[in-house]
Motif scaffolding. Sequence first.
Motif, PDB file in Angstrom:
ATOM      1  N   LEU A 102       0.798  -1.120   0.008  1.00 34.68           N
ATOM      2  CA  LEU A 102      -0.021  -0.001  -0.030  1.00 34.68           C
ATOM      3  C   LEU A 102       1.065   1.224   0.089  1.00 34.68           C
ATOM      4  CD1 LEU A 102      -3.058   0.548   2.132  1.00 34.68           C
ATOM      5  CD2 LEU A 102      -1.340   2.218   2.245  1.00 34.68           C
ATOM      6  N   GLN A 120      -8.757   8.985 -10.355  1.00 35.22           N
ATOM      7  CA  GLN A 120      -9.714   9.767 -10.294  1.00 35.22           C
ATOM      8  C   GLN A 120      -9.312  10.981  -9.081  1.00 35.22           C
ATOM      9  OE1 GLN A 120     -13.884   9.440  -8.722  1.00 35.22           O
ATOM     10  NE2 GLN A 120     -13.246   7.277  -8.402  1.00 35.22           N
ATOM     11  N   GLY A 126      -4.782   4.803   5.080  1.00 35.67           N
ATOM     12  CA  GLY A 126      -5.136   3.582   4.161  1.00 35.67           C
ATOM     13  C   GLY A 126      -4.624   2.389   5.251  1.00 35.67           C
ATOM     14  N   MET A 184      -6.797  -0.376   7.174  1.00 35.56           N
ATOM     15  CA  MET A 184      -6.578  -1.975   6.943  1.00 35.56           C
ATOM     16  C   MET A 184      -6.450  -2.605   8.434  1.00 35.56           C
ATOM     17  SD  MET A 184      -4.588  -2.852   3.648  1.00 35.56           S
ATOM     18  CE  MET A 184      -2.991  -2.427   4.196  1.00 35.56           C
ATOM     19  N   LEU A 217     -16.680 -11.354   2.458  1.00 34.47           N
ATOM     20  CA  LEU A 217     -16.407 -10.661   1.197  1.00 34.47           C
ATOM     21  C   LEU A 217     -16.424  -9.325   1.329  1.00 34.47           C
ATOM     22  CD1 LEU A 217     -18.570 -12.585  -1.383  1.00 34.47           C
ATOM     23  CD2 LEU A 217     -16.270 -11.826  -1.537  1.00 34.47           C
ATOM     24  N   MET A 264     -13.134  -8.023   2.434  1.00 33.83           N
ATOM     25  CA  MET A 264     -12.334  -8.135   1.360  1.00 33.83           C
ATOM     26  C   MET A 264     -12.234  -6.769   0.636  1.00 33.83           C
ATOM     27  SD  MET A 264     -11.182 -11.055  -1.272  1.00 33.83           S
ATOM     28  CE  MET A 264     -12.250 -11.095  -2.336  1.00 33.83           C
ATOM     29  N   ILE A 281     -10.810  -3.955   2.337  1.00 31.29           N
ATOM     30  CA  ILE A 281      -9.479  -3.899   2.085  1.00 31.29           C
ATOM     31  C   ILE A 281      -8.705  -3.314   0.824  1.00 31.29           C
ATOM     32  CG2 ILE A 281      -7.289  -5.469   2.078  1.00 31.29           C
ATOM     33  CD1 ILE A 281      -8.289  -5.323   4.753  1.00 31.29           C
ATOM     34  N   LEU A 282      -9.483  -3.851  -0.189  1.00 27.63           N
ATOM     35  CA  LEU A 282      -9.345  -3.271  -1.378  1.00 27.63           C
ATOM     36  C   LEU A 282      -9.441  -1.692  -1.433  1.00 27.63           C
ATOM     37  CD1 LEU A 282     -11.240  -5.470  -3.859  1.00 27.63           C
ATOM     38  CD2 LEU A 282      -8.721  -5.119  -3.891  1.00 27.63           C
ATOM     39  N   ASN A 336      -6.711   0.694   0.005  1.00 33.04           N
ATOM     40  CA  ASN A 336      -5.728   1.058  -0.781  1.00 33.04           C
ATOM     41  C   ASN A 336      -5.906   2.314  -1.499  1.00 33.04           C
ATOM     42  OD1 ASN A 336      -3.484  -1.217  -0.734  1.00 33.04           O
ATOM     43  ND2 ASN A 336      -5.544  -2.246  -0.296  1.00 33.04           N
ATOM     44  N   PRO A 337      -5.241   3.523  -1.176  1.00 32.24           N
ATOM     45  CA  PRO A 337      -5.555   4.593  -2.064  1.00 32.24           C
ATOM     46  C   PRO A 337      -5.485   4.445  -3.410  1.00 32.24           C
ATOM     47  CG  PRO A 337      -4.226   5.113  -0.026  1.00 32.24           C
ATOM     48  CD  PRO A 337      -4.346   3.651  -0.123  1.00 32.24           C
ATOM     49  N   SER A 338      -4.379   3.808  -3.911  1.00 34.69           N
ATOM     50  CA  SER A 338      -4.322   3.631  -5.228  1.00 34.69           C
ATOM     51  C   SER A 338      -5.425   2.734  -5.949  1.00 34.69           C
ATOM     52  CB  SER A 338      -3.038   2.898  -5.657  1.00 34.69           C
ATOM     53  OG  SER A 338      -2.675   1.887  -4.608  1.00 34.69           O
ATOM     54  N   ILE A 339      -6.236   1.770  -4.992  1.00 32.89           N
ATOM     55  CA  ILE A 339      -7.240   1.062  -5.900  1.00 32.89           C
ATOM     56  C   ILE A 339      -8.376   2.138  -5.488  1.00 32.89           C
ATOM     57  CG2 ILE A 339      -8.743  -0.870  -5.764  1.00 32.89           C
ATOM     58  CD1 ILE A 339      -6.221  -2.333  -4.765  1.00 32.89           C
ATOM     59  N   ASP A 340      -8.566   2.600  -4.720  1.00 38.15           N
ATOM     60  CA  ASP A 340      -9.533   3.733  -4.257  1.00 38.15           C
ATOM     61  C   ASP A 340      -9.745   4.758  -5.397  1.00 38.15           C
ATOM     62  OD1 ASP A 340     -11.671   4.806  -2.092  1.00 38.15           O
ATOM     63  OD2 ASP A 340     -10.462   6.448  -2.536  1.00 38.15           O
ATOM     64  N   GLN A 375      -9.534   4.366  -8.266  1.00 41.64           N
ATOM     65  CA  GLN A 375     -10.456   3.474  -9.240  1.00 41.64           C
ATOM     66  C   GLN A 375     -11.868   3.570  -8.935  1.00 41.64           C
ATOM     67  OE1 GLN A 375     -10.467   2.821 -12.290  1.00 41.64           O
ATOM     68  NE2 GLN A 375      -8.599   3.387 -13.058  1.00 41.64           N
ATOM     69  N   VAL A 376     -12.153   2.853  -7.730  1.00 44.91           N
ATOM     70  CA  VAL A 376     -13.379   2.644  -7.618  1.00 44.91           C
ATOM     71  C   VAL A 376     -14.140   3.603  -6.454  1.00 44.91           C
ATOM     72  CG1 VAL A 376     -12.976  -0.026  -7.888  1.00 44.91           C
ATOM     73  CG2 VAL A 376     -12.329   0.975  -5.678  1.00 44.91           C
ATOM     74  N   HIS A 377     -13.491   4.654  -6.230  1.00 45.30           N
ATOM     75  CA  HIS A 377     -14.415   5.401  -5.315  1.00 45.30           C
ATOM     76  C   HIS A 377     -15.332   6.098  -6.056  1.00 45.30           C
ATOM     77  CE1 HIS A 377     -14.860   8.746  -2.381  1.00 45.30           C
ATOM     78  NE2 HIS A 377     -14.613   9.849  -3.399  1.00 45.30           N
ATOM     79  N   PHE A 400     -19.106   0.079  -7.017  1.00 50.43           N
ATOM     80  CA  PHE A 400     -17.959  -0.732  -6.381  1.00 50.43           C
ATOM     81  C   PHE A 400     -18.428  -0.418  -4.902  1.00 50.43           C
ATOM     82  CE2 PHE A 400     -14.518  -2.470  -4.624  1.00 50.43           C
ATOM     83  CZ  PHE A 400     -14.250  -3.477  -4.900  1.00 50.43           C
TER      84      PHE A 400
END
Lengths: 322, 207, 703
Positions: free
Chosen positions: A112, A187, C369, C373, C413, C416, C419-420, C423-427, C429-431, C435
């Motif tokens: 992370l 974004q 982040g 977690m 689930l 899980m 946890i995704l 992660n700011p770098s994933i957030d 994308q899905v913020h 999702f």
Amino acid sequence: MTDTTPPCPRRFGRFAAGLAIMPLLAGCSHAHLSFLAPQGPIAAAQRDHFWLVIAITLVVVLPVFVLTPVIVWRYRYGGRAAYRPRWSFSRRLEYVIWGIPFLIVGILAVFLWRQTYALDPYNPLPADNEPLHVQVVGYDWKWLFIYPDQHIATVDELVFPDDRPLALELTSDTVMQSFFIPSLGSQVYAMNGMVTRLHLAADGPGRFRGENSQYNGKGFHTQRFTARAVSDATFSDFVERVRRQGRALDRPTYQILDGRNTVPELARALDGTGDDALRFSAIPDGLFSAIVAGVPIQSLLPGPVVTSARQTPLHQPQGGTP
Amino acid sequence: MTATPSRHPGLNLGRAHQEAHDACEVLVFGFWVFMMSDLIIFGLLFANYVTQLDALAGGPGPGELFEMKSAFLETLLLLTSSFTYGLASYCLKYRHGRGWLTAWLGVTLLLGLAFIGFELHDFHKMAGEGGVPSRSGFLSAFFALVPLHGLHVASACLWMVVLMVQMCVHGLDTGVKTGLVRLGLLWHFLDIVWVGIFSLVYLGGLA
Amino acid sequence: MTLNHFLDLALGRLDWHALPFWEMIEQPTLSHIVNGSIVTAAASLVVLGALATVVLITRFGKWRVLWSDWLTSVDHKRIGIMFIVVALVMLARAIIEAVFMRAQQAVGLDGGFLSAEHFGEFFTTHGTIMVFFMAMPFLTGVINYVMPLQIGARDLSFPVMNSVSLGLTAAGAALIMVSLVLTPFSTGGWSGYPPFTEASFNPGAGVDYWIWAVTLSSLGSTMTGINFAVTIYKERAPGMHLFRMPLFCWTALCTSILMIFAMPPLTVATAMLALDRYLDFHFFTQDLGGDMMNYVNLFWLFGHPEVYILILPAFGVFSEVFSTFSGKRLYGYKGLVIATMCIAVLSFTVWLHHFFTMGQSPSINAAFGIATMLIGVPTGVKIYDWMLTMYRGRVRLTIPMVYALGFLILFVLGGMTGILLANPSIDYQVHNTLFLVAHFHNMLVPGLLFGMLAGYQMWFPKAFGFRLETRWGYRAAYAWIAGFILAFFPLYALGLLGMPRRAVGFIEPAYLPWTIIAGIGALVVLFALFSLVMQFWLSLRHRHENRVPVGDPWDGRSLEWATPAPVPEYNFPVTPEVSSRDAFMREKDLGQAYQRPAEYRDITMPANSALGPILTVTGFLMAFGLVWYLWWLVLLAGVASVGALIARSFVRRTTKVISAEEVRETHEAWLRQVDETQAVKRDKEQDTSNRGRPAAPVSGAVQ
């Protein structure tokens, strides 16, 4: 559309209301939608990170899926398995159920931390070529893309050469919005009076769906745009064409652009048809910083001074008072 | 005195007031918890004030608006009122008559009302110099924090009046006693908050 | 003064446009007619429902009963039940709204039938209701009912304040219901971000409805938190050390501590927004130095602990369910307590993860982040503790257990995906996509609603003296699980395809199959709701066959099962003495349950008070006046509220006494009934032969 645009395929299940806006939104299903089919280095890294986190987390998750049904069956009422109604603690098991999650979170934390730094949207992307600077302004309910070096601007159409990264500066002239091209990368919020930054790049030519993901009123769902990565030559042609055929961003035009309208409504208000309806030539220097600073834009633009109020409220006030 | 176990932090009424002393255990604990919650509100407004210090938007700032003399006077008034409330508490605990208790409560009430009067005068003066909450983010933050404290003091004064009337109607019974113990906590609490306001807003504004 | 002047003063900004059908009469376009008809139908339901209630109560002459046994009652059990009634009514409305939204998106490719404005009101009311007027009252109601019984107390520390908490929550709920009749409601979402909710963008009454409904609820919840915490610290029975409390009480304690500290930021945020809107302050405006980021921080400083306020009590319910229906001690009690405390503390350190994308530095994002977690660790421990509770037990698949198992699998689930998102770098994308919507529903539907429904199924016989019907009960449970999966797993897919939340329509055909499946899922959830209604109706009709007067239908472990069902007002004839965890199970094991007390004493109980219902009315009227600028009403209701509080402070007869004789008679009669009742084995648990007396274990095994 411009010369490089493939024709939109037929779509079924289309309702009458949407028909009119389609061409203007460039709302064609050919645009890439998801970071799971990444079209740029950032999105690709995000996808890899996504699957990696899932894989690591499964270490804790899978046993629950497998063991729960097993336990429920084996220790069912009426079953013959051992029954220890007073058994309620095991030091060894405690080490496992506290230790493994800690370990996993520890591992994930390392990833992370690294990824957060590596994919910080403020980081310029390494590339052989100079990045293309674009300034993005969120309005209700469209985006204005200002190309400061080219002195042109477009509405809901972001065109850039595929071999140069994009260096974006964002702000909003209205409520908070979130600028998002999923198949390219992150974004970032665009906020009034503030500038945020975002760096993106594409692997090659293509069309990518872009959107505002932060609700901002009744036109929100129409605030989609297409980003296009094109060859250098095509980009030069595009810039030339906008310079030549784009409309002037004069005071009355800006007044309408700044109002609360969707792209089709904007085009109608500007009496525009065709591809060049919402492309602007001869953009003055300092337009973006003037918008951020909230100073009157009028002095920068040609044309007659417009005096009426800037914001038209979404709801008229209820009740008798004006 | 040492024989009576302490039921709650702060001044315990003690064995001479057995029924009220027992009732206080839960009531005063609950009141402490309430004040913790209230303190969060003040803490957030302090934080908001600090973040908005620069949000003058071209309007008047602390230097132009705040008058130290008046703020200092208000501080003295409130600190003195805390002292007189303390005297009232001791009268409640050790002198089982109503005379001195009523007298000290009366003095406290007057000091509290004087504080509110001075504060209102300050606000009026600020408004005259363009210091109104609609002028800037800074002034909004100021007018969320300081008048909220004033509103608390006003409510505490109202509570004191109600308790004094209750004393006339019911005498110095358990209800009044427990009320006075809790009001005392509130009064001292508001004093502490004011010390924060005086240091951070007024003295800090001077710096 | 002219008539017009008078009307302006009297009616504020209320006029014909507030009526839900006015727009469709003025401009009868197709869209206006469709949307107008939907709102009008909903408004009619509200009005007719209210009228029908009044008529029925009058017809059966129940006004006196309603007033003296319920509305003015300060009995924690009755207040708890009323909280749950409010929650269930609001649940029904919010589910129907969800079905409308899913239906709209199922046909939302380039169109649909809902207008954008209307859709905005739908997602705003849905979220606001589900959080503040379904989840909060539901968990407050369950804690209210169960917690004092479990710690061996007679009531909460502050029974009248409890009634006021209920009143304020009910007033807020009523305000939201009235917004259907006198429209509009806010379109700013449940989080109400400015500047969108500022007067410059949304000057209408909608945002004001939202502000005052939420403010009423948050004030009520603050008081509830104080009340619960003080009760748990001060009212425990002798011997009930903190570490002997049932786990549900621990979660109640943590939740109430969170309420005490986390509700104030919300109150501050909504109050500041109100000052902005009403008095032209500049906290969050775009001009003159306002800063909307302060709101975002304040809101999530409340908002994230709120998530755990909602989930922890459900964790408590599941802990009770798993150990009761596995016939076994709870595994890792101390670990679970520590985990609960960890979650409560950590919940204050993660609020920034709701806006990773605001452009702050990567070090801040990474720190928050990782903190986020970390919450996964104690939560994961809990999951395994529950599995180990079933391990070496005797698992009975009763209805609460179905909910609990559904929760266990689905919640993991959701963890899980959490946890995704951490992660700011994933957030990035899905913020703000579906999702995210799928994730928090995945936490809150299994993690809160299933828990509350499991609790409702488990403790209903305790509260009303008869068991709930099982056939429709199982149907409801399975339909909830299936409906949840169908409705929300597609949203994960849609989010990964980049579909933003809160969109009334879309232009990508790729979304369509998923939105259709989600729409079907919503219908299954609707069926689950219907099943719950059917279950309740059938249970009511067959209540005589299903009575459990002895009061222990599930072979329970904690003190509440040691009382008759329904529980007498004073809970326990004599205060119980506790010597271990699982206090009642220990008594049963030692054959010491249902003992005759040596002596009976008079019991002092808090007397009824009208303060709660009075503040309900004045609180509602004040909020309503503020929404529509009826300043005279605000003033009147405000003075009445303060007057009522002062008047109450003069009341000295705040208790009533139940004589030892009466207690003896009731209790002895019950003990005779216990003796006469046939004990049943656990395989007859859901059978009419279960009268609430479990068979004793034979050689250690649950019978």
